[in-house]
Motif scaffolding. Sequence first.
Motif, PDB file in Angstrom:
ATOM      1  N   MET A 191     -31.288  -6.082  13.335  1.00  0.00           N
ATOM      2  CA  MET A 191     -29.959  -6.284  13.918  1.00  0.00           C
ATOM      3  C   MET A 191     -29.217  -7.382  13.168  1.00  0.00           C
ATOM      4  N   TYR A 192     -29.918  -8.463  12.829  1.00  0.00           N
ATOM      5  CA  TYR A 192     -29.273  -9.574  12.149  1.00  0.00           C
ATOM      6  C   TYR A 192     -28.741  -9.137  10.780  1.00  0.00           C
ATOM      7  N   SER A 193     -29.508  -8.305  10.097  1.00  0.00           N
ATOM      8  CA  SER A 193     -29.041  -7.778   8.806  1.00  0.00           C
ATOM      9  C   SER A 193     -27.778  -6.939   8.986  1.00  0.00           C
ATOM     10  N   ASP A 226     -23.074 -15.544   6.658  1.00  0.00           N
ATOM     11  CA  ASP A 226     -23.940 -16.216   7.634  1.00  0.00           C
ATOM     12  C   ASP A 226     -23.365 -16.194   9.049  1.00  0.00           C
ATOM     13  N   PRO A 227     -23.791 -15.231   9.887  1.00  0.00           N
ATOM     14  CA  PRO A 227     -23.289 -15.146  11.253  1.00  0.00           C
ATOM     15  C   PRO A 227     -24.001 -16.046  12.251  1.00  0.00           C
ATOM     16  N   SER A 228     -24.745 -17.036  11.760  1.00  0.00           N
ATOM     17  CA  SER A 228     -25.516 -17.873  12.682  1.00  0.00           C
ATOM     18  C   SER A 228     -24.629 -18.652  13.642  1.00  0.00           C
ATOM     19  N   THR A 229     -23.361 -18.892  13.265  1.00  0.00           N
ATOM     20  CA  THR A 229     -22.443 -19.553  14.200  1.00  0.00           C
ATOM     21  C   THR A 229     -22.315 -18.752  15.485  1.00  0.00           C
ATOM     22  N   LEU A 230     -22.200 -17.432  15.367  1.00  0.00           N
ATOM     23  CA  LEU A 230     -22.072 -16.592  16.557  1.00  0.00           C
ATOM     24  C   LEU A 230     -23.364 -16.599  17.375  1.00  0.00           C
ATOM     25  N   GLN A 266     -33.784 -14.687  23.915  1.00  0.00           N
ATOM     26  CA  GLN A 266     -34.988 -13.922  23.605  1.00  0.00           C
ATOM     27  C   GLN A 266     -34.763 -13.075  22.357  1.00  0.00           C
ATOM     28  N   TYR A 267     -35.748 -13.055  21.489  1.00  0.00           N
ATOM     29  CA  TYR A 267     -35.688 -12.202  20.300  1.00  0.00           C
ATOM     30  C   TYR A 267     -36.234 -10.832  20.657  1.00  0.00           C
ATOM     31  N   MET A 321     -37.552 -14.672  15.094  1.00  0.00           N
ATOM     32  CA  MET A 321     -37.113 -13.282  15.114  1.00  0.00           C
ATOM     33  C   MET A 321     -38.090 -12.374  14.377  1.00  0.00           C
ATOM     34  N   ASN A 322     -38.721 -12.887  13.319  1.00  0.00           N
ATOM     35  CA  ASN A 322     -39.699 -12.056  12.620  1.00  0.00           C
ATOM     36  C   ASN A 322     -40.977 -11.901  13.419  1.00  0.00           C
ATOM     37  N   LEU A 323     -41.353 -12.932  14.189  1.00  0.00           N
ATOM     38  CA  LEU A 323     -42.504 -12.770  15.065  1.00  0.00           C
ATOM     39  C   LEU A 323     -42.274 -11.625  16.046  1.00  0.00           C
ATOM     40  N   ALA A 324     -41.074 -11.557  16.623  1.00  0.00           N
ATOM     41  CA  ALA A 324     -40.769 -10.476  17.564  1.00  0.00           C
ATOM     42  C   ALA A 324     -40.871  -9.117  16.889  1.00  0.00           C
TER      43      ALA A 324
END
Length: 442
Positions: free
Chosen positions: A398-400, A197-201, A390-391, A102-105
Amino acid sequence: MSTFRTRSVTGAAAALSLSLVLAACSGGSDSDSAAETGTQGKVSLEFWSWTEGIEAQTKVWNKEHPETQIKFVNAAGDTVYQKLRASVTSGDAPCLSKMDGMNLANFAADGLLTDITKIAAKYKSSYTAPAWNSVSPGGATYGIPTGSSPLFTAYRADLFQKYGISAPRTWDDLIAAGKAVQKKDKNVKIFNMAGEDPSTLVDLSWQANAQWYKVDGDHWAIDFTSPEALKAGDIVQELVDNNLASNASYADPGVFKTWDLGSTILMTTSTWQLPIYDTNFPKSKGKWQLAGAPLFDTAHPQTSSNFDVTAVLKGCKYPDRAAQFAAWLSSSKESLTALTDPASKSGLFPAVDDVSPYVDKIIPTDMFNGKSDSANVITTAASRVGGQWQYGPDYAAMYSEMQKQWGKVMKKQLTVKAMLTHLQNWVLADLKNKGVKAVAGS
């Protein structure tokens, strides 16, 4: 993502350069058209990373490749991405740096990377399509995949037997198992979802074949509320509404006890986490078993993965040599044999097509009861990673924002659907503000 969890475009979209889609917000990236010709003579390239075992591999490379010397910099720290941005702005950036997808994007969108599409093309066949997608947001390539983290399941086989349940094949099975356990012991949860941690979603959405971001012609299509995305959200909502998940924070050192002591009896997990269990689950050693991640569609099994990448920064004078080293690091048998050895402490799992030579040695056999083929579970998971994810250009931001909303969802102050609707509107507004052309829907 948390320290504990953290977890292909085709046709016309793949052919579209990211620089075209993001031109309005980006300062532009170095074109590889001027760098197609291989450089001659001895060069030195600076490389930032914070993965254990990598420095040792750079020394191996340097010994075997005197014409391309790698200067390794241990860039560990919470502010590494800010430092990288500042270094590009000041003109003294390293040639290469570790990143996540995601940081690469985001770096690509902000014009902070070098487009190495033509240079990197010869390395593409070594990696899985989802892995290559992680370094090619929108179609242009800005780095080389380093490692993957395919998702699968670890569960307390002894307690599953005690409560009369089986390893869930689908997410509906997991919900049903959680309810069955609750009838026998209200204090035992089937899953854990930390409030930070919303990584589950993310995992569920990826597995459900959702596409939050997608290049479509000359713009980004943003779709957090597609049927697939909402289907993923519904599973999270059921876990919350029925109190089926514990909420142990991954920032709490005591988080391991929820599984080790059996108050939570299943987790989705990945390869890099396996050594953590061997160290931190002393009471439950030998009681665990692996299984595939729960699915949405057993006829079309699909899971998710995080990807580590090696990005080529803007201003790199020798992108051809940089790509050559990055590809050697993450695809050569010599390097992968060393990095996948637990002794390296890298936690790296390859992003290459054939992972079979590297699976057995990463499995802490004392942790598992031996009643399932752990190596097969992991190899299968690696082959099931969905290629559609796709990131987008503001994915990290957005993740923040999602993290802020996720805590409210866990406290039942906000529904998952409302959060997804908010994120849809937030991303569209954010991209508009950045001058990126984006529309709602697919």
